[in-house]
Scaffold this motif. Structure first.
Motif, PDB file in Angstrom:
ATOM      1  N   UNK A   1     -30.315 -60.044  -4.397  1.00  0.00           N
ATOM      2  CA  UNK A   1     -29.246 -60.607  -3.588  1.00  0.00           C
ATOM      3  C   UNK A   1     -28.100 -59.604  -3.472  1.00  0.00           C
ATOM      4  N   UNK A   2     -27.790 -58.913  -4.557  1.00  0.00           N
ATOM      5  CA  UNK A   2     -26.738 -57.902  -4.511  1.00  0.00           C
ATOM      6  C   UNK A   2     -27.063 -56.788  -3.537  1.00  0.00           C
ATOM      7  N   UNK A   3     -28.322 -56.338  -3.553  1.00  0.00           N
ATOM      8  CA  UNK A   3     -28.734 -55.280  -2.634  1.00  0.00           C
ATOM      9  C   UNK A   3     -28.650 -55.761  -1.177  1.00  0.00           C
ATOM     10  N   UNK A   4     -29.050 -57.004  -0.962  1.00  0.00           N
ATOM     11  CA  UNK A   4     -28.981 -57.552   0.388  1.00  0.00           C
ATOM     12  C   UNK A   4     -27.524 -57.631   0.860  1.00  0.00           C
ATOM     13  N   UNK A   5     -26.618 -57.995  -0.041  1.00  0.00           N
ATOM     14  CA  UNK A   5     -25.211 -58.101   0.340  1.00  0.00           C
ATOM     15  C   UNK A   5     -24.652 -56.747   0.740  1.00  0.00           C
ATOM     16  N   UNK A   6     -25.084 -55.685   0.040  1.00  0.00           N
ATOM     17  CA  UNK A   6     -24.656 -54.341   0.429  1.00  0.00           C
ATOM     18  C   UNK A   6     -25.142 -54.037   1.845  1.00  0.00           C
ATOM     19  N   UNK A   7     -26.397 -54.404   2.095  1.00  0.00           N
ATOM     20  CA  UNK A   7     -26.946 -54.201   3.439  1.00  0.00           C
ATOM     21  C   UNK A   7     -26.190 -54.995   4.491  1.00  0.00           C
ATOM     22  N   UNK A   8     -25.757 -56.204   4.138  1.00  0.00           N
ATOM     23  CA  UNK A   8     -25.025 -57.026   5.087  1.00  0.00           C
ATOM     24  C   UNK A   8     -23.645 -56.444   5.385  1.00  0.00           C
ATOM     25  N   UNK A   9     -23.038 -55.806   4.383  1.00  0.00           N
ATOM     26  CA  UNK A   9     -21.745 -55.150   4.606  1.00  0.00           C
ATOM     27  C   UNK A   9     -21.901 -54.038   5.641  1.00  0.00           C
ATOM     28  N   UNK A  10     -22.979 -53.276   5.502  1.00  0.00           N
ATOM     29  CA  UNK A  10     -23.241 -52.210   6.465  1.00  0.00           C
ATOM     30  C   UNK A  10     -23.523 -52.797   7.845  1.00  0.00           C
ATOM     31  N   UNK A  11     -24.341 -53.863   7.882  1.00  0.00           N
ATOM     32  CA  UNK A  11     -24.670 -54.514   9.145  1.00  0.00           C
ATOM     33  C   UNK A  11     -23.418 -55.082   9.806  1.00  0.00           C
ATOM     34  N   UNK A  12     -22.553 -55.674   9.000  1.00  0.00           N
ATOM     35  CA  UNK A  12     -21.311 -56.225   9.532  1.00  0.00           C
ATOM     36  C   UNK A  12     -20.479 -55.145  10.204  1.00  0.00           C
ATOM     37  N   UNK A  13     -20.388 -54.002   9.565  1.00  0.00           N
ATOM     38  CA  UNK A  13     -19.613 -52.890  10.121  1.00  0.00           C
ATOM     39  C   UNK A  13     -20.206 -52.421  11.445  1.00  0.00           C
ATOM     40  N   UNK A  14     -21.541 -52.347  11.495  1.00  0.00           N
ATOM     41  CA  UNK A  14     -22.210 -51.914  12.716  1.00  0.00           C
ATOM     42  C   UNK A  14     -21.989 -52.936  13.838  1.00  0.00           C
ATOM     43  N   UNK A  15     -22.117 -54.213  13.506  1.00  0.00           N
ATOM     44  CA  UNK A  15     -21.958 -55.257  14.512  1.00  0.00           C
ATOM     45  C   UNK A  15     -20.544 -55.291  15.083  1.00  0.00           C
ATOM     46  N   UNK A  16     -19.551 -55.154  14.203  1.00  0.00           N
ATOM     47  CA  UNK A  16     -18.164 -55.163  14.664  1.00  0.00           C
ATOM     48  C   UNK A  16     -17.898 -53.975  15.582  1.00  0.00           C
ATOM     49  N   UNK A  17     -18.415 -52.812  15.203  1.00  0.00           N
ATOM     50  CA  UNK A  17     -18.228 -51.615  16.037  1.00  0.00           C
ATOM     51  C   UNK A  17     -18.856 -51.817  17.413  1.00  0.00           C
ATOM     52  N   UNK A  18     -20.086 -52.339  17.449  1.00  0.00           N
ATOM     53  CA  UNK A  18     -20.752 -52.576  18.719  1.00  0.00           C
ATOM     54  C   UNK A  18     -19.996 -53.639  19.535  1.00  0.00           C
ATOM     55  N   UNK A  19     -19.491 -54.631  18.832  1.00  0.00           N
ATOM     56  CA  UNK A  19     -18.721 -55.707  19.454  1.00  0.00           C
ATOM     57  C   UNK A  19     -17.498 -55.132  20.166  1.00  0.00           C
ATOM     58  N   UNK A  20     -16.761 -54.267  19.501  1.00  0.00           N
ATOM     59  CA  UNK A  20     -15.562 -53.655  20.072  1.00  0.00           C
ATOM     60  C   UNK A  20     -15.925 -52.757  21.245  1.00  0.00           C
TER      61      UNK A  20
END
Length: 581
Positions: free
Chosen positions: A549-568
């Protein structure tokens, strides 16, 4: 078609042929298309329409008091308009719900120089809704359960009681709403209503069908007793208005459900009386060369017993019926009837308010359905399902001529505008979501709606001067050459809704709202919202050990950053294309 009164009772009055309007009366049905944030434009159109009708009624009352004579001697057009039905999908349904309450009251109208929060249309569509509120996480904080939408729809549930409990210091008796108006909101019913077609054969089998294109209807009673009784499946809604009253609460929930844009906004759970589904009808060919018949559809419930109550998750009505012309037409003309279309005889019309109308010849896309790949076919199939759900051959069948006076359109227009790259709406970017980004975008579209409505009433919403059913009560002098009331063009026409008072004052073209929004300002809000959604999905849907779960959360942090950038990036590009950046 049955004319037996007992049959009519069993069919909720739906088989009745509506009587013709009284002499000098033109009946209208408003049809408000789905529009996402461009509901601000539809709200502006309605705000001006109410102002124009009220000003005309005041002018007629003054003329009657001053002359003490019939309308045939007046110096102004003395015919009348009556609003019979309002049908809406998505944002159109939500605007219709505002109108249901607001038409009981006197309220200030919003002109270019002033903005009033006392105007219910403006308050709901310009002031109260904004991306900053839609990106909140109140729907996630401290709650268990799955994510129901990408955006936080809490603000919509807060706007609802404010809108439906709207009241002003003065009520207003509006002759043009008669005593009651029927409001019909389209919905996509995810449970669906089951039907069964039995067929003669070697088994007891047949053809099972489920209808998901749905609607809810409400008869709002404004004054006295209804000139036309409510339909059997209508909810009767009376004043005083408040969401504490079940009929008003049901009306509001139906409108929110119609506006529940799939995935983007929260779906709604609707509980209703299943017997209402007994009043669904179709027109079928007559037997033995006889006239067409109205057939009543009979749901096939398990054990032949309707569920009590009928409970279903409901989403955007626009996915199945985004321009519900058919529902309003059936109310005006009857299920098997038609409205007079010629200019000389027309006495009823549908008025479609559509922020995103199509142009003739622009619908076909030669690239659609050309890919043979799995992904291409899958995406094309989703689009085909949506397109077919909205396809209504009955509407096309009614459109057998261009020069008809029983249907009209109000749509956005700024004329040729280089600053906006010839786009008319500030809310049109991002698939109709851009209006949520800035109050200035919504304000522009609201004011443009008012301007376009004025242009429509002054230049296009008219009937030929020889229309006896409507203008037979008008002073003949007003129809003569040189009369100031005649609308320029051929044939010579009189306006159906003439402009008086404040409604006659020119509505200026609002300035294009360029440079009012910086997409990077959404970084923090977007990061928090996307992070909350992803965390919720992880917590509720993924059952793994603590380490993973910890590893997945790290991946989600990266995904969140990518999604926000694409969103902007997506927002920046879309605003630039429309000259808004």
């Amino acid at each position: 078609m049955s004319t037996n009164p007992a049959d009519n009772d069993k069919r909720g009055g739906y088989v009745d042929v509506p009587r013709a309007p009284d002499d000098g009366v033109f009946e209208i049905g408003l049809v408000m298309a789905g529009a996402v944030s461009a509901g601000a434009y539809t709200a502006g159109v309605l705000d001006f329409l109410v102002e124009a009708l009220d000003a005309w009624e005041s002018a007629k009352a003054e003329e009657a008091a001053a002359t003490k004579s019939s309308s045939r001697q007046w110096s102004i057009p003395g015919h009348s308009v009556r609003l019979r039905v309002v049908s809406g999908a998505s944002a159109g349904a939500m605007t219709g719900a505002i109108a249901a309450a607001a038409l009981k009251y006197d309220f200030p109208h919003v002109r270019s120089a002033t903005a009033s929060s006392a105007n219910p249309f403006y308050q709901a569509w310009v002031e109260d809704i904004d991306i900053s509120r839609l990106l909140e996480t109140r729907d996630l904080d401290g709650k268990s359960g799955p994510v129901v939408s990408v955006l936080d729809s809490t603000v919509l549930s807060e706007i609802l009681p404010k809108v439906l409990s709207f009241a002003a210091s003065a009520t207003l008796t509006r002759p043009w709403v008669q005593s009651g108006v029927r409001y019909i909101f389209t919905q996509t019913n995810l449970r669906g209503v089951p039907y069964f077609l039995s067929m003669r054969g070697n088994t007891s089998g047949g053809l099972g069908m489920i209808a998901h294109a749905d609607y809810q209807s409400f008869h709002v009673l404004y004054e006295g007793s209804a000139l036309r009784p409510p339909r059997a499946d209508d909810v009767l809604v009376t004043f005083p208005n408040s969401t504490d009253k079940l009929p008003w609460h049901a009306l509001g929930q139906a409108a929110l459900a119609s506006g529940a844009f799939p995935i983007g906004l929260a779906p709604r759970v609707i509980e209703r009386d299943a017997t209402g589904f007994n009043y669904r009808f179709v027109v079928v060919p007559g037997q033995s060369n006889g006239p067409a018949q109205v057939a009543q559809l009979d749901p096939m419930w398990p054990q032949r017993k309707p569920p009590s109550p009928f409970r279903s998750v409901v989403v955007d009505g626009g996915t199945m019926n985004n321009e519900p012309l058919n529902l309003a037409h059936a109310e005006l003309a009857g299920l098997a009837g038609s409205n007079e279309r010629t200019g000389k005889l027309a006495n009823r019309a549908l008025v479609l308010i559509d922020p995103f109308p199509d142009e003739a010849g622009s619908v076909d896309d030669p690239t659609r359905g050309q890919s043979e790949s799995i992904f291409g076919v899958g995406m094309a199939l989703l689009g085909a399902w949506k397109d077919q759900a909205r396809f209504d051959p009955e509407d096309l069948g009614l459109a057998d001529a261009d020069n008809v006076y029983s249907r009209f359109l109000i749509a956005p227009s700024r004329g040729t505008s280089t600053i906006s790259n010839d786009f008319a709406l500030a809310s049109g970017a991002l698939g109709g979501f851009s209006g949520f980004l800035s109050r200035e975008y919504r304000n522009h579209d609201f004011l443009l709606g008012r301007r376009n409505c004025q242009q429509f009433l002054r230049e296009h919403f008219c009937l030929p001067i020889d229309n006896e059913p409507v203008f037979g009560v008008v002073n003949n002098a007003l129809t003569q050459p040189g009369s100031k009331w005649i609308v320029p063009g051929s044939p010579a026409c009189l306006p159906i809704i003439p402009l008086f008072g404040s409604a006659a004052e020119e509505q200026p073209l609002p300035d294009w709202p360029k440079g009012f929004f910086r997409p990077e300002l959404l970084t923090d809000l977007g990061t928090k919202r996307i992070g909350g959604v992803l965390d919720n999905v992880l917590r509720e849907s993924v059952k793994i050990d603590v380490l993973r779960r910890g590893l997945v959360k790290v991946g989600l942090v990266i995904l969140r950053s990518v999604l926000v950038k694409k969103f902007i990036e997506m927002i920046t590009k879309s605003l630039a294309e429309r000259g808004l950046a």
